[in-house]
Design a protein around this motif. Structure first.
Motif, PDB file in Angstrom:
ATOM      1  N   ASP A 344       0.800  -1.219   0.000  1.00 54.94           N
ATOM      2  CA  ASP A 344       0.000   0.000   0.000  1.00 54.94           C
ATOM      3  C   ASP A 344       0.837   1.277   0.000  1.00 54.94           C
ATOM      4  O   ASP A 344       0.330   2.365   0.281  1.00 54.94           O
ATOM      5  N   SER A 345       2.117   1.155  -0.363  1.00 57.31           N
ATOM      6  CA  SER A 345       2.940   2.348  -0.519  1.00 57.31           C
ATOM      7  C   SER A 345       2.469   3.134  -1.737  1.00 57.31           C
ATOM      8  O   SER A 345       1.814   2.602  -2.635  1.00 57.31           O
ATOM      9  N   GLU A 346       2.802   4.413  -1.763  1.00 58.57           N
ATOM     10  CA  GLU A 346       2.389   5.250  -2.896  1.00 58.57           C
ATOM     11  C   GLU A 346       2.932   4.698  -4.216  1.00 58.57           C
ATOM     12  O   GLU A 346       2.258   4.748  -5.253  1.00 58.57           O
ATOM     13  N   GLN A 347       4.113   4.117  -4.190  1.00 64.18           N
ATOM     14  CA  GLN A 347       4.747   3.624  -5.413  1.00 64.18           C
ATOM     15  C   GLN A 347       4.043   2.406  -5.987  1.00 64.18           C
ATOM     16  O   GLN A 347       3.882   2.284  -7.206  1.00 64.18           O
ATOM     17  N   TYR A 348       3.592   1.497  -5.121  1.00 60.24           N
ATOM     18  CA  TYR A 348       3.115   0.207  -5.616  1.00 60.24           C
ATOM     19  C   TYR A 348       1.633  -0.088  -5.346  1.00 60.24           C
ATOM     20  O   TYR A 348       1.135  -1.132  -5.750  1.00 60.24           O
ATOM     21  N   ARG A 349       0.935   0.817  -4.674  1.00 60.11           N
ATOM     22  CA  ARG A 349      -0.452   0.521  -4.304  1.00 60.11           C
ATOM     23  C   ARG A 349      -1.324   0.223  -5.526  1.00 60.11           C
ATOM     24  O   ARG A 349      -2.029  -0.792  -5.567  1.00 60.11           O
ATOM     25  N   ASP A 350      -1.283   1.077  -6.517  1.00 60.12           N
ATOM     26  CA  ASP A 350      -2.156   0.911  -7.683  1.00 60.12           C
ATOM     27  C   ASP A 350      -1.864  -0.382  -8.427  1.00 60.12           C
ATOM     28  O   ASP A 350      -2.765  -1.177  -8.710  1.00 60.12           O
ATOM     29  N   VAL A 351      -0.587  -0.642  -8.696  1.00 60.32           N
ATOM     30  CA  VAL A 351      -0.253  -1.817  -9.506  1.00 60.32           C
ATOM     31  C   VAL A 351      -0.489  -3.103  -8.718  1.00 60.32           C
ATOM     32  O   VAL A 351      -0.922  -4.126  -9.274  1.00 60.32           O
ATOM     33  N   SER A 352      -0.243  -3.083  -7.403  1.00 61.11           N
ATOM     34  CA  SER A 352      -0.466  -4.309  -6.629  1.00 61.11           C
ATOM     35  C   SER A 352      -1.952  -4.560  -6.422  1.00 61.11           C
ATOM     36  O   SER A 352      -2.393  -5.716  -6.368  1.00 61.11           O
ATOM     37  N   ALA A 353      -2.763  -3.502  -6.302  1.00 64.91           N
ATOM     38  CA  ALA A 353      -4.213  -3.681  -6.204  1.00 64.91           C
ATOM     39  C   ALA A 353      -4.755  -4.329  -7.474  1.00 64.91           C
ATOM     40  O   ALA A 353      -5.617  -5.217  -7.431  1.00 64.91           O
ATOM     41  N   LYS A 354      -4.263  -3.913  -8.623  1.00 64.23           N
ATOM     42  CA  LYS A 354      -4.697  -4.499  -9.894  1.00 64.23           C
ATOM     43  C   LYS A 354      -4.235  -5.954 -10.013  1.00 64.23           C
ATOM     44  O   LYS A 354      -4.965  -6.808 -10.528  1.00 64.23           O
ATOM     45  N   MET A 355      -3.034  -6.234  -9.541  1.00 61.50           N
ATOM     46  CA  MET A 355      -2.530  -7.606  -9.581  1.00 61.50           C
ATOM     47  C   MET A 355      -3.404  -8.533  -8.745  1.00 61.50           C
ATOM     48  O   MET A 355      -3.785  -9.627  -9.185  1.00 61.50           O
ATOM     49  N   LEU A 356      -3.746  -8.093  -7.533  1.00 62.94           N
ATOM     50  CA  LEU A 356      -4.588  -8.919  -6.675  1.00 62.94           C
ATOM     51  C   LEU A 356      -5.958  -9.150  -7.307  1.00 62.94           C
ATOM     52  O   LEU A 356      -6.519 -10.250  -7.228  1.00 62.94           O
ATOM     53  N   ALA A 357      -6.481  -8.127  -7.945  1.00 60.72           N
ATOM     54  CA  ALA A 357      -7.773  -8.268  -8.615  1.00 60.72           C
ATOM     55  C   ALA A 357      -7.689  -9.290  -9.742  1.00 60.72           C
ATOM     56  O   ALA A 357      -8.576 -10.138  -9.896  1.00 60.72           O
ATOM     57  N   THR A 358      -6.641  -9.232 -10.523  1.00 57.75           N
ATOM     58  CA  THR A 358      -6.458 -10.188 -11.618  1.00 57.75           C
ATOM     59  C   THR A 358      -6.418 -11.612 -11.084  1.00 57.75           C
ATOM     60  O   THR A 358      -7.099 -12.512 -11.581  1.00 57.75           O
ATOM     61  N   CYS A 359      -5.603 -11.820 -10.064  1.00 58.39           N
ATOM     62  CA  CYS A 359      -5.410 -13.150  -9.504  1.00 58.39           C
ATOM     63  C   CYS A 359      -6.732 -13.737  -9.021  1.00 58.39           C
ATOM     64  O   CYS A 359      -7.032 -14.905  -9.268  1.00 58.39           O
ATOM     65  N   LEU A 360      -7.552 -12.931  -8.359  1.00 58.15           N
ATOM     66  CA  LEU A 360      -8.788 -13.426  -7.756  1.00 58.15           C
ATOM     67  C   LEU A 360      -9.914 -13.588  -8.773  1.00 58.15           C
ATOM     68  O   LEU A 360     -10.603 -14.613  -8.799  1.00 58.15           O
ATOM     69  N   HIS A 361     -10.118 -12.589  -9.602  1.00 57.88           N
ATOM     70  CA  HIS A 361     -11.316 -12.553 -10.448  1.00 57.88           C
ATOM     71  C   HIS A 361     -11.293 -13.554 -11.589  1.00 57.88           C
ATOM     72  O   HIS A 361     -12.347 -13.820 -12.188  1.00 57.88           O
ATOM     73  N   LEU A 362     -10.152 -14.119 -11.892  1.00 62.91           N
ATOM     74  CA  LEU A 362     -10.096 -15.096 -12.983  1.00 62.91           C
ATOM     75  C   LEU A 362     -10.078 -16.534 -12.467  1.00 62.91           C
ATOM     76  O   LEU A 362      -9.932 -17.469 -13.244  1.00 62.91           O
ATOM     77  N   LEU A 363     -10.252 -16.710 -11.155  1.00 64.96           N
ATOM     78  CA  LEU A 363     -10.478 -18.037 -10.598  1.00 64.96           C
ATOM     79  C   LEU A 363     -11.918 -18.457 -10.845  1.00 64.96           C
ATOM     80  O   LEU A 363     -12.760 -17.653 -11.247  1.00 64.96           O
ATOM     81  N   GLN A 364     -12.215 -19.751 -10.599  1.00 66.11           N
ATOM     82  CA  GLN A 364     -13.601 -20.201 -10.715  1.00 66.11           C
ATOM     83  C   GLN A 364     -14.334 -19.926  -9.415  1.00 66.11           C
ATOM     84  O   GLN A 364     -13.887 -20.302  -8.335  1.00 66.11           O
ATOM     85  N   GLY A 365     -15.491 -19.297  -9.521  1.00 66.10           N
ATOM     86  CA  GLY A 365     -16.286 -18.968  -8.349  1.00 66.10           C
ATOM     87  C   GLY A 365     -16.945 -17.614  -8.532  1.00 66.10           C
ATOM     88  O   GLY A 365     -16.810 -16.976  -9.579  1.00 66.10           O
TER      89      GLY A 365
END
Length: 558
Positions: A344-365
């Motif tokens: 959640d640092s200013e440098q990485y918050r946006d890109v890591s939030a998008k990464m987590l979304a990608t990882c979760l939303h493309l699973l089955q469920g």
């Protein structure tokens, strides 16, 4: 399962609204139903299908609404029944469904049933709850409450104890009583008749306790998973009865909060042929960072990615074609996802939030988005105990620091800052107006100070924002049957930095690659690609084929 055979809730995306912190319209510092109505266009634009409302029933708010004093009245903080009916109609008019929070393991001690139960030992409501003989200072057994201390409270009026596995103001209901169960079913059918589209069921696997309520091994700060109060011998009987009496009568969505279960348990609760629930929330992936030294969730450990992948893989594989997964990183009881699993640092918050979304939303469920997650909202990082409102947090501080002196103030505050439920309960960050546009008066809880940079109005004008990235992921789920129906295959299971998996359906394969670190890594993808791949989505603008930049995620279709 074919595309035609799937249920509407299998293709849906759910948005969780914590009404107390969403939008205040009547200037009392507390969110309300009119505030949700005000932002339905926002949710429709995001593309979600279902709104899950945390409890809006009448309550003294000992546990922020999870202590219900009347199941069929709206809490005055949130508005009136007319406001709710307006919300329901407005949501339905926009194609949005509404599911209610169902809290039937316990009520408030101010509920009419409990008041009657407490009035004398022969009252007809006495057996709606667990009352046991004992002497003051000598509880009937050694069970502990999830919120600290004994799970029993002595009642001076009738000289007996009542069971409360949570707060003293949340007495547990006795599901052995058929009249009590029927009263619950009548209430549920009343809400379905109003037109609600389903229920999220709070700690539903606790409704069956071990017969005789025996002593058990003490588990200090163990909050959930205690076999004495979870997954009891009659829980499936009760849920199947509930299904017959209520759930099977409408085309609705149900999800059970079920702490302390395994994938095999998940198949029992949510199996396609079980006639119980549609899906469950499992918490194995959210327990991996718990303390190994008796402090439970009050930990400073970081989750191991290898262990996280193992848990997710187990659930994806075990439930395939047998039951249905629910997908979530955070909710009203957990820290913010980007602070816990990302950066959640200013440098990485946006890109890591998008990464987590990608990882979760493309699973089955069925994915669940907790309010503000689509903005990359972070933990509150409150430094002072006085800024916290959560009863669990305040009780834990008293137990661990004030009473037992197991930790110092500074150590415990570091753990609270990382793990308190209030991290997710700070007000929604709409704009840079006073209090993030949530309210113009003193708030029930402080707003996160970073609302000047993390806010809805800025996200909606930035086409590269986390918000629009979530919108794209929701569109992919709606447009591609592979996301709903495809097989799951975990790759690089032992890699400590990369979460990579395949989804495969009817000759089409997607490769999902996520870097969970702030390091630039070699991306071992060539053996999985065929030279004709197409990038579906990525959180970086360009594609450096063989590199994974910090928190980079990318998805290829072959």
């Amino acid at each position: 399962m074919t595309d035609q055979a799937i249920k509407w809730w299998q293709k849906a995306v759910v948005y969780q609204v914590y009404p107390r912190s969403f939008q205040d319209t009547n200037h009392d510092g507390i969110g309300d139903l009119q505030g949700i109505i005000q932002h339905l266009d926002y949710l429709q634009k995001l593309g979600v299908d279902v709104i899950w409302l945390n409890p809006i029933y009448r309550s003294p708010n000992d546990d922020n609404g999870y202590d219900i004093s009347d199941y069929q009245e709206i809490a005055s903080d949130f508005g009136t029944m007319a406001d709710f009916e307006e919300l329901l109609k407005a949501a339905h008019d926009k194609g949005l469904k509404i599911i209610m929070d169902l809290v039937v393991n316990h009520t408030s001690d101010e509920h009419a049933w409990f008041k009657e139960s407490r009035s004398n030992t022969t009252n007809k409501y006495r057996d709606f709850y667990f009352w046991r003989v004992g002497n003051a200072g000598n509880p009937p057994n050694n069970w502990d409450s999830a919120f600290g201390g004994s799970a029993w409270k002595y009642d001076e009026q009738t000289k007996e104890y009542y069971l409360h596995t949570f707060s003293t103001k949340q007495p547990d209901l006795n599901w052995e009583n058929p009249q009590m169960r029927q009263s619950i079913y009548d209430m549920m059918n009343w809400w379905l008749k109003k037109g609600v589209d389903g229920f999220r069921m709070d700690v539903i696997n606790q409704i069956s306790k071990l017969p005789g309520l025996p002593d058990g091994p003490l588990k200090p700060h163990s909050k959930f998973g205690d076999a004495r109060v979870t997954n009891g011998p009659k829980v499936h009987d009760y849920l199947q009865e509930m299904n017959r009496e209520v759930l099977s009568k409408k085309d609705i969505m149900t999800v059970g909060e079920t702490h302390g279960i395994t994938p095999d348990d998940g198949v029992k609760y949510a199996g396609f042929d079980r006639q119980e629930l549609n899906m469950v929330f499992e918490f194995q992936h959210l327990r991996l960072d718990n303390s190994q030294h008796g402090f439970g969730k009050w930990s400073t450990r970081k989750t191991s990615l290898v262990e996280l992948k193992k848990v997710i893989n187990n659930w994806q594989v075990a439930l395939k074609d047998k039951a249905w997964n629910s997908l979530f990183w955070n909710n009203h009881d957990t820290p913010r996802a980007v602070s816990r699993f990302g950066n959640d640092s200013e440098q990485y918050r946006d890109v890591s939030a998008k990464m987590l979304a990608t990882c979760l939303h493309l699973l089955q469920g069925t994915p669940y988005i907790y309010q503000g997650e689509e903005l990359g909202m972070t933990n509150a990082h409150f430094k002072n105990l006085a800024d916290y409102r959560d009863i669990e947090t305040l009780n834990a501080y008293q137990d661990i620091v004030t009473k037992s002196h197991l930790l110092t103030n500074d150590d415990m505050m570091q753990r609270i800052e990382a793990n308190s439920r209030d991290n997710s309960r700070t007000p929604m960050q709409w704009n840079t107006l006073v209090n993030a546009g949530f309210s113009d008066v003193t708030l029930w809880i402080k707003v996160n100070p970073n609302y000047s940079t993390i806010k809805v109005d800025a996200a909606l004008v930035d086409k590269n924002s986390t918000w629009y990235y979530y919108q794209k992921l929701i569109t992919l789920r709606h447009d591609y049957p592979l996301v709903t129906l495809g097989d799951f295959k975990l790759l690089l299971a032992d890699d400590p930095n990369i979460f990579m998996y395949q989804r495969h359906w009817q000759g089409q394969t997607w490769l999902v690659i996520c870097n969970f670190t702030e390091q630039t890594l070699n991306c071992p993808v060539n053996e999985y690609l065929n030279g004709r791949e197409q990038q579906i989505i990525s959180n970086y603008a360009d594609d450096q084929h063989n590199n994974l930049r910090p928190y980079e995620s990318k998805v290829y279709s072959m």
